[in-house]
Write a protein that holds these residues in place. Structure first.
Motif: not given
Lengths: 353, 353, 353, 353
Positions: C185-201
């Motif tokens: 995503i871009e906030v105030e002209a800068k790119d940032y990353t958001i990551g998710v990892l799941v263990m599904t059960n």
């Protein structure tokens, strides 16, 4: 001049106090009262104004701690969610929270014309205790106009005791009310202030402890009137500081008020809601996104290694605030002839000077 | 007759509904509205009366869940502490919570003369959303007298849509309001009912999902008016059931409303407070200690092995309630010429009958 | 090459992904697995290493959200109190949390000789799901030595599916495991990353939804094996970001994983603990008080007006992570001949390419 | 015979104690220790067995309260969610929680063959303090075999002081350890018991208060060794009762331990995690759904009007437990020659007999 608990030789802890030994020692904080007294009426409003300027545009970091949620205080949910404060904090009697909210809304929207128009609304923080023993609480005597009056009458050297929202309150089956105290601590070679204000309306007579001295037991030996009344009160504790803290730190500091309160003999009874609201004036969040080169919001906090200094100071200041709320309050006969004696009447049981 | 979402062929889940498919399918529950409409005025009060009889003397087990606390709802702190409900639940606009509290206090003390006299006070539960987009919220149009009127107008087959507190609300940048749904489940060979009522005022147009269908995206393709408005709303969710539950179980059931809400496309935005209040009518706590031979209070609860039945029912009923709140609301032009279209206007995008 | 859910034409939301579309798109994050497979054994360890360098000396801001606490995850209490993370996050099976804690302690104290000597201890974060359906969980196959191995095998382009701690997990009565996704995503002209990892059960077969499509219902029509099994699982969700956030903001972001999870059809069943741990790499807290001229700790955060960007990204990335955990897992016959089919076997029911 | 604090004339409060004045006065509760002592080793395990019979099949109502979450105790999340306890409660040192969990799992699965096979898993409750000052905590001396040994050595008249998990603990910079106390209250003409057990490892020397007497200040005047050490400990408080309570009530009772703790002079320092686990033996939840005519689970609770009796008893019993943990512990020289003196060595400063 009104004698405070230190004037009886009682010194809580070893940390030095601020200039006034009141919450208003924190820069920017003022406290105002509206007192309503009549035959069966003993109630009012107390406003803690946390900082000068427009709080809505420039919010403070805040935190709430509910040790016993048997109470009707409002505004705590949003403080918990966002960690910010955007209004003065109001204290009043339980049945008057509606009128206080209305009055606070009117006060805020008259100063922020975009609230409820082009921006969102505002979170009113109103805390309460039940003064029905001494006050005709069913009479709804607090009116919305009193809110502005209380806020605008804010001053540094405010009155303690049976005044403002504390007018009809009881503590340890004696007369309670508004009390305050402060401490000054040094972190990294700089002085900071921590202030506490309480509205006391909790506790049973036999349980009162003054700096370790079981004064309540001694009072009951000479006067056990109402000693068996259930505790149907509450205590509201407001904490102010200028120490730079993040939200987690502030929450932890806020909780240590409970330590000081415990030492006065309160067992946090069923009927006694314990509600704490704390704020720091050291970090501010703008309502609108700032449009400067540095667009991120910058905040500062002390290292956790220093936080015990605050824990100690808050515990002591709370304990002293409770005692100040009682010792500064005069005896009072209120609604239905109900009486609460002043702690002063028993000074020979605890005075050490 | 007003068409509800099922009349468009949309069926959420496989569990059967109650008779009215409304929260009032739970025995004892009625819902009343006061609607205030004028040129710039679109607001009101909705009262959910959870049971007949004197709630103060005979309290219900209740629980609150705050998923997003950016809101001003009151009374939640005591529900969390004691796990009980002792008043009707009121919905109104954000700036009217003060007047609603005042009106609710007057209503309760007129029926319980010992409140604030020989017993304690009462915990008013008032939840709110911000209807400023369509309503002159700064005008404080809700008056305390409207509270009694809303409570006493409670009925089983109440109106949904732009009515009562929902009059000026918006959902997914379309018209929102009051919606409801219910489910009937069988536990140990006995039928029980679970009902949900929502006041919807959250979401962005492009995100609306109807039973898996990304209707919002399709709407934006034909009309992207206001598609970029920030979500400055809230949703209030009321859950009623007659399933015997303890407080932990009820809290868990209450949280599953969030599952259903998520499936309608809400991302629980910053400006959208998500507040849930749930109660069960199956266990009651007396205000005063009962003086019978059996002095302990006896309560009943289902075994946790059955609780998934409730989780499923609550998720589905919430999803359907949100859709009902929108589909039953007419398009409206309100304050400052602001407009919200009805979801009905896009029926060709989702109707499956 | 293993096909992921996007390779079947399923695109969740409109926000662009990171380079790998995995949690490791967040700078500094790596993920390592130890997989244990034998006749009745299908289990292992997965380690999420949140940043390079010494985490104990240079802690991250972290937050935990427990939507359903029916689980044995450890370390959450201290995260809630202090808002910091000082170890890798481990995933394993329920009965192996003891061995995982022991292994993590040994790993940390071997690298920080003052832990338990001149400074305090360290908070091990270990989350778990119950893989007993496919794994001989009573055999305690994870040994403390596996912890170091998992941490040190951390890599950017890690494997998903039935691997590491996910080896024996089940999701929607199909094969589950480890899945991941990311958004930029871009906030105030800068790119940032958001990551998710799941263990599904978690989840029941009939409830599976893929991007709005009720695939679970369709699967049950062709194969209703085990369709009535109770959900006795859990889901662990790990969230990483480089967006500068304060603790309150991070907590709020963390909660929006529940939105994405809801859209996959989970009703957060009784037996399914939903536990989320999130961290941001953008602000660091030193273990020891820094002795520089500027002794206060400086942190940065975005303005709340931008936080919806994160809420949307997290909901989408969580939904996609769940689907990736399933689609990348092969069918498996495990303990006692129990079988879980891969979602891949039903691709004709959802593939849109 | 070991002298306890009452043997020095110190009587906390006015409520009568149980027969042993220990937590084991609650019917069914036993406590067992494994003590590990060697040159640099001073540690162990203490097991509180809450009831006889199979706890997994017949769970107790339980509640946890975390006043300061700077600690690694496990199992609290599930107690908070479900409100039940299904294992003995273990105490040990911080780095040994992994081994304790493993040992507790082995103990439980050997007695419940369906755990991890045909039913779910079990929630191990393990609480800890950091005994590194006197113990080679990095040596991991507690082995999983010690868990069974501690549980099976449970007895009514268990030893207090530097024993079991308390062997290497410090309190107020003096020797701490295991302490206990109980109270008997009458509700509706029936006697009930409330018992507390603490593992003390918190506080700074100067702050110790014994029944209102600032003994810590007096000790520092004669010996200020280590007076400036930071508080890097914790306190674990276990509360048992046979009073019929619901989960909300039990949570509230559990919190009042903090009141008693405050009165001993602890300010709940940064480094001192305060964790409380409480249970009542009066209501039981079966693991499996009961198949009788009356299929709902029936529970009983006292009316809230009586709960202050418990609040008072718990505050007093906690205060006395802390003092017992110290006065029964002998002076000890441990790891690296570190020394903790027994409170007994200063008896002239507080003894009133």
């Amino acid at each position: 001049m009104t004698k405070r608990i230190r004037d009886y030789g009682i010194v809580i802890g070893e940390i030095k106090t601020g200039y006034l030994n009141k919450i208003t020692d924190v820069d920017g904080v003022v406290v105002g009262h509206v007192t309503l007294k009549d035959e069966n009426v003993n109630t009012g409003v107390t406003a803690i104004v946390p900082a000068s300027g427009n709080l809505f545009e420039n919010k403070l970091i805040a935190s709430a701690h509910v040790f016993n949620g048997f109470g009707k205080s409002t505004g705590l949910v949003q403080i918990e969610e966002l960690g910010t404060l955007e209004t003065p904090i109001l204290l009043t009697n339980t049945l008057s929270i509606g009128d206080a909210i209305r009055g606070l809304y009117e006060y805020k929207i008259s100063r922020n014309l975009h609230i409820g128009d082009t921006t969102g609304t505002v979170n009113p923080v109103v805390c309460e205790c039940n003064d029905a023993y001494l006050n005709d609480i069913r009479g709804f005597r607090v009116r919305k106009e009193h809110i502005k009056e209380a806020i605008e009458s804010g001053e540094k050297d405010f009155t303690e005791g049976a005044v403002g929202a504390g007018t009809g309150m009881s503590a340890f089956t004696l007369k309670g009310g508004i009390g305050s105290s402060s401490r000054v601590i040094e972190v990294e070679a700089k002085d900071y202030t921590i202030g506490v204000l309480v509205m006391t309306n909790m506790g049973r007579k036999k349980n009162l402890i003054i700096d370790g001295n079981p004064v309540g037991k001694k009072i009951v030996e000479v006067d056990n009137t109402d000693a068996n009344l259930l505790d149907k009160g509450s205590i509201i504790i407001i904490l102010a500081t200028d120490v730079p803290l993040n939200q987690n730190q502030l929450k932890r500091v806020t909780k240590r008020t409970i330590v000081g309160l415990s030492r006065t003999g309160s067992n946090m009874s069923h009927g006694s809601g314990e509600v704490v609201v704390g704020f720091t004036t050291a970090n501010r969040y703008p309502h609108s996104q700032p449009r400067t080169e540095k667009t991120l919001i910058e905040t500062h906090s002390i290292h956790d290694d220093h936080i015990d200094l605050l824990f100690d100071a808050v515990a002591d200041a709370t304990e002293e605030s409770v005692l100040n709320s009682m010792i500064t309050a005069e005896s009072l006969v209120g609604r239905a002839g109900h009486e609460r004696k002043s702690l002063k009447e028993y000074e020979e049981l605890f005075c050490v000077t």
